[in-house]
Design an enzyme around this catalytic site. Structure first.
Site, PDB file in Angstrom:
ATOM      1  N   GLU A 119      -6.018 151.678  27.532  1.00 42.78           N
ATOM      2  CA  GLU A 119      -4.850 150.910  28.100  1.00 42.78           C
ATOM      3  C   GLU A 119      -5.401 149.500  28.368  1.00 42.78           C
ATOM      4  O   GLU A 119      -6.215 149.339  28.500  1.00 42.78           O
ATOM      5  CB  GLU A 119      -4.189 151.886  29.120  1.00 42.78           C
ATOM      6  CG  GLU A 119      -3.426 153.099  28.754  1.00 42.78           C
ATOM      7  CD  GLU A 119      -2.837 153.676  29.873  1.00 42.78           C
ATOM      8  OE1 GLU A 119      -2.947 153.141  31.060  1.00 42.78           O
ATOM      9  OE2 GLU A 119      -2.283 154.851  29.782  1.00 42.78           O
ATOM     10  N   HIS A 242       6.147 146.833  34.382  1.00 40.14           N
ATOM     11  CA  HIS A 242       5.517 147.256  33.177  1.00 40.14           C
ATOM     12  C   HIS A 242       5.977 146.625  31.800  1.00 40.14           C
ATOM     13  O   HIS A 242       7.396 146.402  32.037  1.00 40.14           O
ATOM     14  CB  HIS A 242       5.822 148.914  33.172  1.00 40.14           C
ATOM     15  CG  HIS A 242       4.944 149.550  31.978  1.00 40.14           C
ATOM     16  ND1 HIS A 242       5.225 149.181  30.842  1.00 40.14           N
ATOM     17  CD2 HIS A 242       4.010 150.345  32.092  1.00 40.14           C
ATOM     18  CE1 HIS A 242       4.304 149.907  30.339  1.00 40.14           C
ATOM     19  NE2 HIS A 242       3.570 150.644  31.046  1.00 40.14           N
ATOM     20  N   ARG A 288      -1.853 144.068  32.642  1.00 45.95           N
ATOM     21  CA  ARG A 288      -0.372 144.155  32.496  1.00 45.95           C
ATOM     22  C   ARG A 288       0.523 142.973  32.874  1.00 45.95           C
ATOM     23  O   ARG A 288       1.482 142.603  32.507  1.00 45.95           O
ATOM     24  CB  ARG A 288      -0.070 145.188  33.329  1.00 45.95           C
ATOM     25  CG  ARG A 288       0.847 146.153  32.782  1.00 45.95           C
ATOM     26  CD  ARG A 288       0.845 147.350  33.534  1.00 45.95           C
ATOM     27  NE  ARG A 288       0.580 148.568  32.883  1.00 45.95           N
ATOM     28  CZ  ARG A 288       0.618 149.789  33.661  1.00 45.95           C
ATOM     29  NH1 ARG A 288       1.076 149.906  34.563  1.00 45.95           N
ATOM     30  NH2 ARG A 288      -0.032 150.784  32.798  1.00 45.95           N
ATOM     31  N   HIS A 349       7.534 148.438  37.985  1.00 54.24           N
ATOM     32  CA  HIS A 349       7.171 149.606  37.849  1.00 54.24           C
ATOM     33  C   HIS A 349       6.322 150.163  39.078  1.00 54.24           C
ATOM     34  O   HIS A 349       6.137 151.574  39.325  1.00 54.24           O
ATOM     35  CB  HIS A 349       6.148 149.380  36.814  1.00 54.24           C
ATOM     36  CG  HIS A 349       5.477 150.480  36.145  1.00 54.24           C
ATOM     37  ND1 HIS A 349       6.115 151.819  35.489  1.00 54.24           N
ATOM     38  CD2 HIS A 349       4.059 151.065  36.023  1.00 54.24           C
ATOM     39  CE1 HIS A 349       5.116 152.533  35.234  1.00 54.24           C
ATOM     40  NE2 HIS A 349       3.810 152.017  35.445  1.00 54.24           N
ATOM     41  N   ARG A 384      -2.677 146.282  39.626  1.00 49.75           N
ATOM     42  CA  ARG A 384      -3.305 147.560  39.185  1.00 49.75           C
ATOM     43  C   ARG A 384      -3.555 147.635  37.811  1.00 49.75           C
ATOM     44  O   ARG A 384      -3.014 147.221  36.901  1.00 49.75           O
ATOM     45  CB  ARG A 384      -2.346 148.513  39.592  1.00 49.75           C
ATOM     46  CG  ARG A 384      -2.713 149.804  39.418  1.00 49.75           C
ATOM     47  CD  ARG A 384      -1.815 150.762  39.797  1.00 49.75           C
ATOM     48  NE  ARG A 384      -0.737 150.759  38.843  1.00 49.75           N
ATOM     49  CZ  ARG A 384      -0.310 151.601  37.904  1.00 49.75           C
ATOM     50  NH1 ARG A 384      -1.032 152.679  37.509  1.00 49.75           N
ATOM     51  NH2 ARG A 384       0.969 151.261  37.267  1.00 49.75           N
TER      52      ARG A 384
HETATM   53  P1  FAD Z   1       5.428 160.102  44.008  1.00 52.56           P
HETATM   54  O1  FAD Z   1       4.797 160.707  42.936  1.00 52.56           O
HETATM   55  O2  FAD Z   1       6.480 159.034  43.590  1.00 52.56           O
HETATM   56  O3  FAD Z   1       5.923 161.222  44.815  1.00 52.56           O
HETATM   57  C1  FAD Z   1       6.891 160.480  45.932  1.00 52.56           C
HETATM   58  C2  FAD Z   1       7.600 161.655  46.711  1.00 52.56           C
HETATM   59  O4  FAD Z   1       8.230 161.416  47.835  1.00 52.56           O
HETATM   60  C3  FAD Z   1       8.578 162.388  46.028  1.00 52.56           C
HETATM   61  O5  FAD Z   1       8.704 163.744  46.073  1.00 52.56           O
HETATM   62  C4  FAD Z   1       9.719 161.819  46.698  1.00 52.56           C
HETATM   63  O6  FAD Z   1      11.033 162.591  46.670  1.00 52.56           O
HETATM   64  C5  FAD Z   1       9.143 161.948  48.139  1.00 52.56           C
HETATM   65  N1  FAD Z   1       9.951 161.105  49.043  1.00 52.56           N
HETATM   66  C6  FAD Z   1       9.972 159.837  48.908  1.00 52.56           C
HETATM   67  N2  FAD Z   1      10.814 159.416  50.253  1.00 52.56           N
HETATM   68  C7  FAD Z   1      10.911 160.349  50.964  1.00 52.56           C
HETATM   69  C8  FAD Z   1      11.608 160.569  52.193  1.00 52.56           C
HETATM   70  N3  FAD Z   1      12.136 159.570  52.876  1.00 52.56           N
HETATM   71  N4  FAD Z   1      11.707 161.746  52.659  1.00 52.56           N
HETATM   72  C9  FAD Z   1      11.127 162.977  52.054  1.00 52.56           C
HETATM   73  N5  FAD Z   1      10.440 162.841  50.874  1.00 52.56           N
HETATM   74  C10 FAD Z   1      10.330 161.454  50.258  1.00 52.56           C
HETATM   75  N6  FAD Z   1       0.158 156.070  37.148  1.00 52.56           N
HETATM   76  C11 FAD Z   1      -0.971 156.391  36.360  1.00 52.56           C
HETATM   77  O7  FAD Z   1      -1.979 156.248  37.248  1.00 52.56           O
HETATM   78  N7  FAD Z   1      -0.864 156.724  35.168  1.00 52.56           N
HETATM   79  C12 FAD Z   1       0.284 156.859  34.414  1.00 52.56           C
HETATM   80  O8  FAD Z   1       0.207 157.254  33.300  1.00 52.56           O
HETATM   81  C13 FAD Z   1       1.563 156.365  34.936  1.00 52.56           C
HETATM   82  N8  FAD Z   1       2.593 156.330  34.279  1.00 52.56           N
HETATM   83  C14 FAD Z   1       3.825 156.270  34.934  1.00 52.56           C
HETATM   84  C15 FAD Z   1       4.849 156.034  34.103  1.00 52.56           C
HETATM   85  C16 FAD Z   1       6.016 156.118  35.030  1.00 52.56           C
HETATM   86  C17 FAD Z   1       7.607 156.166  34.249  1.00 52.56           C
HETATM   87  C18 FAD Z   1       6.112 155.885  36.461  1.00 52.56           C
HETATM   88  C19 FAD Z   1       7.411 155.420  37.099  1.00 52.56           C
HETATM   89  C20 FAD Z   1       4.886 155.624  37.002  1.00 52.56           C
HETATM   90  C21 FAD Z   1       3.916 155.733  36.473  1.00 52.56           C
HETATM   91  N9  FAD Z   1       2.625 155.525  36.998  1.00 52.56           N
HETATM   92  C22 FAD Z   1       1.410 155.947  36.457  1.00 52.56           C
HETATM   93  C23 FAD Z   1       2.477 155.575  38.324  1.00 52.56           C
HETATM   94  C24 FAD Z   1       2.209 156.964  39.188  1.00 52.56           C
HETATM   95  O9  FAD Z   1       3.059 157.941  38.449  1.00 52.56           O
HETATM   96  C25 FAD Z   1       2.605 156.831  40.598  1.00 52.56           C
HETATM   97  O10 FAD Z   1       2.014 155.702  41.202  1.00 52.56           O
HETATM   98  C26 FAD Z   1       1.936 157.904  41.486  1.00 52.56           C
HETATM   99  O11 FAD Z   1       2.679 159.192  40.600  1.00 52.56           O
HETATM  100  C27 FAD Z   1       2.617 158.000  42.669  1.00 52.56           C
HETATM  101  O12 FAD Z   1       2.301 159.153  43.387  1.00 52.56           O
HETATM  102  P2  FAD Z   1       2.739 159.654  45.082  1.00 52.56           P
HETATM  103  O13 FAD Z   1       2.501 160.975  45.071  1.00 52.56           O
HETATM  104  O14 FAD Z   1       2.082 158.431  45.654  1.00 52.56           O
HETATM  105  O15 FAD Z   1       4.460 159.327  44.704  1.00 52.56           O
HETATM  106  C1  SIN Z   2       1.906 153.925  31.105  1.00 56.21           C
HETATM  107  O1  SIN Z   2       1.816 154.880  30.501  1.00 56.21           O
HETATM  108  O2  SIN Z   2       1.965 152.940  30.454  1.00 56.21           O
HETATM  109  C2  SIN Z   2       1.743 153.820  32.522  1.00 56.21           C
HETATM  110  C3  SIN Z   2       0.527 153.723  32.988  1.00 56.21           C
HETATM  111  C4  SIN Z   2       0.383 153.362  34.344  1.00 56.21           C
HETATM  112  O3  SIN Z   2       1.332 153.032  34.990  1.00 56.21           O
HETATM  113  O4  SIN Z   2      -0.580 153.188  34.853  1.00 56.21           O
END
Ligand code: FAD
Ligand code: SIN
Length: 560
Positions: A119, A242, A288, A349, A384
């Protein structure tokens, strides 16, 4: 009724679930999650997890790539720790049964190794992935394991409203976090949850912007709650856009993974001209921020509503097997990516800033931890590196569980005052919430987007202050609903972004301001940190305990 546990986790994405698994051997874990348990940014991750697992790669190269993307603002010790510990956390996932995509080793027929994607900003192939639905595979693996653990309970449809601290309760002891008030969305009841430690794992805030790759849960609740409780929040100006979100009126937030460019896809203007080489020597695989700004500039230059992403020069069977989800989804919207370029636009993103923590997830408030996207550890700096966020979530959640296991945190052996709705009534006009929500998102997109100016930031500041006033009024007058909780957090997160952006008079990484187009060496290594002023104690007395629930938060007024 109050419910107590040892570790109270807010969120069921990668950070919350991995923390829960690691902490469960040492105590009872309760996870609150605001929708169904799988709904999270994690579940939509496509590209994969960056970690050094190949002999052709090294920790030093991954560290250097991360530092370069971070544009002088990463904390190098944090970067080194996270990159160094990545491979061990990947082994943990493999032991839990995650199914990463493998490939045949060319020189050893019949034997397989993990397939590594590439990437933007990475000098080597190092992205572990499950085809193009890595997040679903991570979420499936973690949820299956968590649900079998006797020490872990998940409560779905419970949205945390505010953190509870001993200071807010007026208890005669040093301030610490002891729980949250949360709304049970199905019953409408607000309940108090007490814990030795609260771990915010509530993800990011993409929904602050009109166009985003994030699902609806991403409303910045973690940073907003922590700010109201008095924790420092840092670097919120660094919102990652993104470069490639599918452009289609009906495709809500569908991401086209950077891995597609990693496999050779080319960005073109609608009339077929390739433009990335004139912006950066790495072309389509530049960091990015550079690709997103280049697309924005090309769209403005040509007046086009999108640019094109073209991978048609690759064999169709390869595209269909490497990107089955992207291929099928595009087809559903009328684009066969094996035969024609896909229209794409940048979209909000990832939140690089957040609740200021160390690499173990510790915030400035004892008993309050933050891990995953809601935290700002210093790994990402001003931008990032792709696929570093799932890595950060794993490493920091593991480290937080380790340090919490060693800390002597007192249990909550007292009654938390029940939530009081006071004289709030049922909201009569839900259209107000809808309107304010849209206004914030449009304003942030137009004034605080990929390219900023001082004037636009000042305008945004004035607008957001005014909107905050309306929202606060609404918040106090009406019975709490999930939409209202999210709107309040969305508005405060928007204000935090604007406030941080106004405090940084330079351009660096994701924060690009036309009035200060160059990085200022005086700002290298300087975080923008904002913190709520401690609420002044009311003359002679504290809030009566019955008020502590409803009035447990400060608005962000006056921040910017
Ligand atoms: P999340 O996975 O967002 O989980 C947050 C949780 O908190 C959810 O369950 C939500 O419901 C809960 N929540 C929020 N507020 C409250 C509240 N007030 N009360 C109770 N529950 C609450 N990163 C990479 O490293 N590689 C990738 O390939 C990649 N691809 C991505 C593709 C997309 C489409 C997106 C949107 C993001 C991507 N990212 C990627 C970024 C990455 O997915 C996120 O940064 C990461 O998953 C965040 O994880 P987290 O556990 O911190 O939060
Ligand atoms: C992607 O698959 O392009 C998302 C990767 C990331 O947000 O780290």
């Amino acid at each position: 009724m109050q419910q107590n546990c040892d570790y109270l986790v807010i969120g069921s994405g990668i950070a919350g679930l991995f923390f829960a698994l690691k902490a469960a051997p040492r105590g009872k874990v309760l996870i609150l999650t605001k929708k169904n348990k799988a709904e999270s940014n994690t579940n939509y991750a496509q590209g994969g997890i960056a970690a050094v697992t190949s002999g052709e790669d090294s920790v030093e190269l991954h560290v250097q790539d991360t530092l370069r993307a971070g544009a002088g603002l990463c904390k190098e010790d944090v970067v080194r720790t996270i990159v160094q510990e990545g491979p061990a956390r990947i082994r943990d996932l493999l032991e839990l049964g995650i199914r990463f995509t493998e490939r045949e080793i060319p020189e050893a027929k019949g034997r397989k190794e993990l397939d590594l994607g590439r990437e933007g900003g990475h000098s080597k192939r190092r992205i572990l992935h499950a085809k193009d639905t890595t997040g679903q595979e991570v979420e499936r693996t973690l949820l299956e394991t968590v649900q079998k653990h006797p020490n872990i309970q998940i409560l779905e449809n419970h949205i945390a409203i505010d953190l509870i601290t001993t200071g807010k309760l007026g208890l005669p002891e040093p301030n610490r976090c002891v729980g949250v008030y949360a709304l049970d969305k199905l019953s409408g009841e607000v309940r108090a949850f007490g814990a030795r430690a609260v771990v915010l794992a509530s993800g990011g805030s993409g929904k602050v912007y009109l166009y985003t790759t994030n699902p609806d849960i991403a409303t910045g609740d973690g940073a907003a709650m922590a700010y109201r409780a008095g924790a420092p929040i840092a670097n919120m100006e660094f919102v990652q856009f993104h470069p490639t979100c599918l452009y289609h009126p009906k495709a809500k937030s569908f991401l086209i993974s950077e891995a597609v460019r990693g496999e050779g896809a080319i960005l073109k203007t609608p009339d077929g001209e390739r433009f990335m080489p004139k912006y950066h020597p790495m072309g389509e695989l530049a960091p990015r921020d550079i690709v997103a700004r280049a697309i924005d500039a090309e769209m403005k230059r040509t007046g086009a509503e999108h640019v094109l992403l073209d991978i048609t020069h690759k064999p169709a069977p390869f595209i269909m097997s490497r990107f089955p989800n992207i291929y099928q989804t595009c087809l559903q919207y009328g684009y066969d990516m094996t035969k024609e370029p896909i229209p794409v636009v940048p979209a909000a993103h990832y939140q690089c800033g957040g609740v200021l923590t160390d690499v173990d997830g510790r915030t400035a408030i004892p008993g309050l931890y933050a891990v995953g996207e809601t935290a700002c550890t210093g790994l990402h700096g001003a931008n990032r590196l792709a696929s570093n966020s799932l890595l950060e979530a794993l490493v920091c959640a593991h480290r937080a569980a380790c340090v919490l296991g060693e800390e002597e945190l007192p249990p909550v052996d007292f009654q938390i005052p029940p939530w009081q709705s006071g004289d709030a009534v049922n909201p009569d006009e839900l259209v107000v919430i809808h309107h304010l929500w849209n206004e914030i998102r449009r304003m942030m997109w137009n004034y605080v987007g990929i390219v900023r100016t001082d004037k636009r930031l000042q305008r945004a500041c004035r607008r957001i202050r005014f909107l905050q006033e309306e929202i606060q009024e609404y918040y106090w007058d009406f019975i709490i609903t999930s939409d209202l909780v999210e709107l309040r957090n969305l508005a405060l997160t928007a204000e935090l972004i604007v406030a941080c952006a106004m405090r940084r008079p330079e351009s660096r990484g994701l924060h690009y301001n036309l009035d200060h187009p160059e990085p200022d060496p005086a700002w290298a290594q300087k975080d923008t940190v904002v913190r709520a002023e401690a609420p002044p104690p009311p003359a002679g007395e504290k809030d009566p305990p019955q008020q502590a629930g409803r009035r447990s938060g400060q608005s962000g007024q006056g921040l910017c």
